[in-house]
Design a protein around this motif. Structure first.
Motif, PDB file in Angstrom:
ATOM      1  N   VAL A  46      11.927 -32.438 -31.231  1.00  0.00           N
ATOM      2  CA  VAL A  46      11.209 -33.620 -30.763  1.00  0.00           C
ATOM      3  C   VAL A  46      10.664 -33.314 -29.370  1.00  0.00           C
ATOM      4  CG1 VAL A  46      11.430 -36.048 -30.110  1.00  0.00           C
ATOM      5  CG2 VAL A  46      12.649 -35.175 -32.123  1.00  0.00           C
ATOM      6  N   LEU A  47       9.348 -33.445 -29.217  1.00  0.00           N
ATOM      7  CA  LEU A  47       8.693 -33.121 -27.948  1.00  0.00           C
ATOM      8  C   LEU A  47       7.971 -34.310 -27.338  1.00  0.00           C
ATOM      9  CD1 LEU A  47       7.227 -29.721 -29.153  1.00  0.00           C
ATOM     10  CD2 LEU A  47       9.132 -30.017 -27.567  1.00  0.00           C
ATOM     11  N   VAL A  48       7.892 -35.415 -28.071  1.00  0.00           N
ATOM     12  CA  VAL A  48       7.190 -36.608 -27.599  1.00  0.00           C
ATOM     13  C   VAL A  48       8.075 -37.832 -27.815  1.00  0.00           C
ATOM     14  CG1 VAL A  48       4.856 -35.664 -27.935  1.00  0.00           C
ATOM     15  CG2 VAL A  48       5.985 -36.836 -29.827  1.00  0.00           C
ATOM     16  N   ASP A  49       7.821 -38.865 -27.024  1.00  0.00           N
ATOM     17  CA  ASP A  49       8.657 -40.067 -27.062  1.00  0.00           C
ATOM     18  C   ASP A  49       8.686 -40.750 -28.425  1.00  0.00           C
ATOM     19  OD1 ASP A  49       9.339 -39.696 -24.418  1.00  0.00           O
ATOM     20  OD2 ASP A  49       7.888 -41.165 -23.648  1.00  0.00           O
ATOM     21  N   SER A  50       7.646 -40.594 -29.215  1.00  0.00           N
ATOM     22  CA  SER A  50       7.615 -41.231 -30.535  1.00  0.00           C
ATOM     23  C   SER A  50       8.599 -40.606 -31.512  1.00  0.00           C
ATOM     24  CB  SER A  50       6.208 -41.159 -31.127  1.00  0.00           C
ATOM     25  OG  SER A  50       5.882 -39.811 -31.418  1.00  0.00           O
ATOM     26  N   GLY A  51       9.103 -39.409 -31.181  1.00  0.00           N
ATOM     27  CA  GLY A  51      10.024 -38.717 -32.075  1.00  0.00           C
ATOM     28  C   GLY A  51       9.335 -37.843 -33.111  1.00  0.00           C
ATOM     29  N   THR A  52       8.015 -37.746 -33.040  1.00  0.00           N
ATOM     30  CA  THR A  52       7.253 -36.949 -34.002  1.00  0.00           C
ATOM     31  C   THR A  52       7.610 -35.474 -33.885  1.00  0.00           C
ATOM     32  OG1 THR A  52       5.442 -38.526 -33.878  1.00  0.00           O
ATOM     33  CG2 THR A  52       4.914 -36.360 -34.765  1.00  0.00           C
ATOM     34  N   THR A  53       7.785 -34.842 -35.039  1.00  0.00           N
ATOM     35  CA  THR A  53       8.036 -33.401 -35.102  1.00  0.00           C
ATOM     36  C   THR A  53       7.010 -32.776 -36.046  1.00  0.00           C
ATOM     37  OG1 THR A  53       9.508 -33.511 -37.027  1.00  0.00           O
ATOM     38  CG2 THR A  53      10.530 -33.793 -34.834  1.00  0.00           C
ATOM     39  N   LEU A  54       6.852 -31.470 -35.954  1.00  0.00           N
ATOM     40  CA  LEU A  54       5.951 -30.791 -36.889  1.00  0.00           C
ATOM     41  C   LEU A  54       6.413 -31.003 -38.328  1.00  0.00           C
ATOM     42  CD1 LEU A  54       5.097 -27.428 -35.115  1.00  0.00           C
ATOM     43  CD2 LEU A  54       3.495 -29.176 -35.848  1.00  0.00           C
ATOM     44  N   LEU A  55       7.709 -30.874 -38.569  1.00  0.00           N
ATOM     45  CA  LEU A  55       8.217 -31.035 -39.925  1.00  0.00           C
ATOM     46  C   LEU A  55       8.047 -32.476 -40.403  1.00  0.00           C
ATOM     47  CD1 LEU A  55       9.392 -29.094 -41.976  1.00  0.00           C
ATOM     48  CD2 LEU A  55      11.668 -29.889 -41.313  1.00  0.00           C
ATOM     49  N   GLY A  56       8.216 -33.438 -39.507  1.00  0.00           N
ATOM     50  CA  GLY A  56       8.003 -34.839 -39.854  1.00  0.00           C
ATOM     51  C   GLY A  56       6.561 -35.118 -40.237  1.00  0.00           C
ATOM     52  N   LEU A  57       5.615 -34.485 -39.525  1.00  0.00           N
ATOM     53  CA  LEU A  57       4.196 -34.639 -39.874  1.00  0.00           C
ATOM     54  C   LEU A  57       3.923 -34.112 -41.280  1.00  0.00           C
ATOM     55  CD1 LEU A  57       2.388 -33.555 -36.584  1.00  0.00           C
ATOM     56  CD2 LEU A  57       2.332 -35.826 -37.620  1.00  0.00           C
ATOM     57  N   VAL A  58       4.486 -32.950 -41.601  1.00  0.00           N
ATOM     58  CA  VAL A  58       4.278 -32.370 -42.932  1.00  0.00           C
ATOM     59  C   VAL A  58       4.898 -33.270 -44.002  1.00  0.00           C
ATOM     60  CG1 VAL A  58       4.787 -30.389 -44.428  1.00  0.00           C
ATOM     61  CG2 VAL A  58       4.086 -30.013 -42.044  1.00  0.00           C
TER      62      VAL A  58
END
Length: 162
Positions: A46-58
């Motif tokens: 997790v790199l952003v406050d929203s909790g978005t990750t690369l794997l989560g996007l996929v």
């Protein structure tokens, strides 16, 4: 200077469906390219406050493919909530393979529909949009998330590009 993953945009112009699917494919490949060479931990970081990750996007895009092409275009089951939470126990390899499989299923649904003017099998909030509309929607959705993935990847290791 950071390594780049840049590649040229499609030059397909052999008809409406050919052009539309080429740009959707380009956006999908851009998302997948952002995951190349990363570890399980990096893909989940997790790199952003929203909790978005690369794997989560996929994961989210996998469900979106199933919802729009599998459910609305092809008439299949509604996958339910289209969130970015990767289910416990799913490895990065599982999520990435799932996205690739869903892309193949979506492409098959597009080929089966064949005509951009063809209305969807299951209406969207009461409206029978066309395959054209679904392709445009999914291209914009995927491209938007490819941009998010670009930023996350650059934060992880400095790699840039589309």
């Amino acid at each position: 200077m950071a390594e780049t993953q840049r590649k040229p945009v499609p030059r397909n112009d052999g008809g409406e469906l050919d052009t539309a699917t080429a740009f959707l494919t380009f956006a999908r490949e851009s998302v997948l390219k952002k995951t190349d060479g990363l570890t399980e931990e990096q893909l989940r970081r997790v790199l952003v406050d929203s909790g978005t990750t690369l794997l989560g996007l996929v994961h989210h895009l996998t469900l979106a493919e199933r919802y729009w092409f599998g459910h609305h275009v092809a008439g299949g089951e509604d996958p339910g909530d289209i969130d970015m939470t990767v289910p416990a126990g799913r490895t990065a390899a599982d999520v990435l393979a799932g996205y690739r499989a869903e892309i193949a299923a979506s492409d098959a649904a597009v080929r089966a529909a064949g005509d951009p003017d063809r209305p969807v099998a299951i209406p969207v909030q009461g409206t029978h949009h066309t395959l054209r509309w679904v392709l445009a929607h999914m291209t914009s959705e995927t491209a938007r998330h490819a941009g998010h993935a670009d930023i996350l990847r650059e934060q992880l290791d400095g790699v840039t590009g589309r």
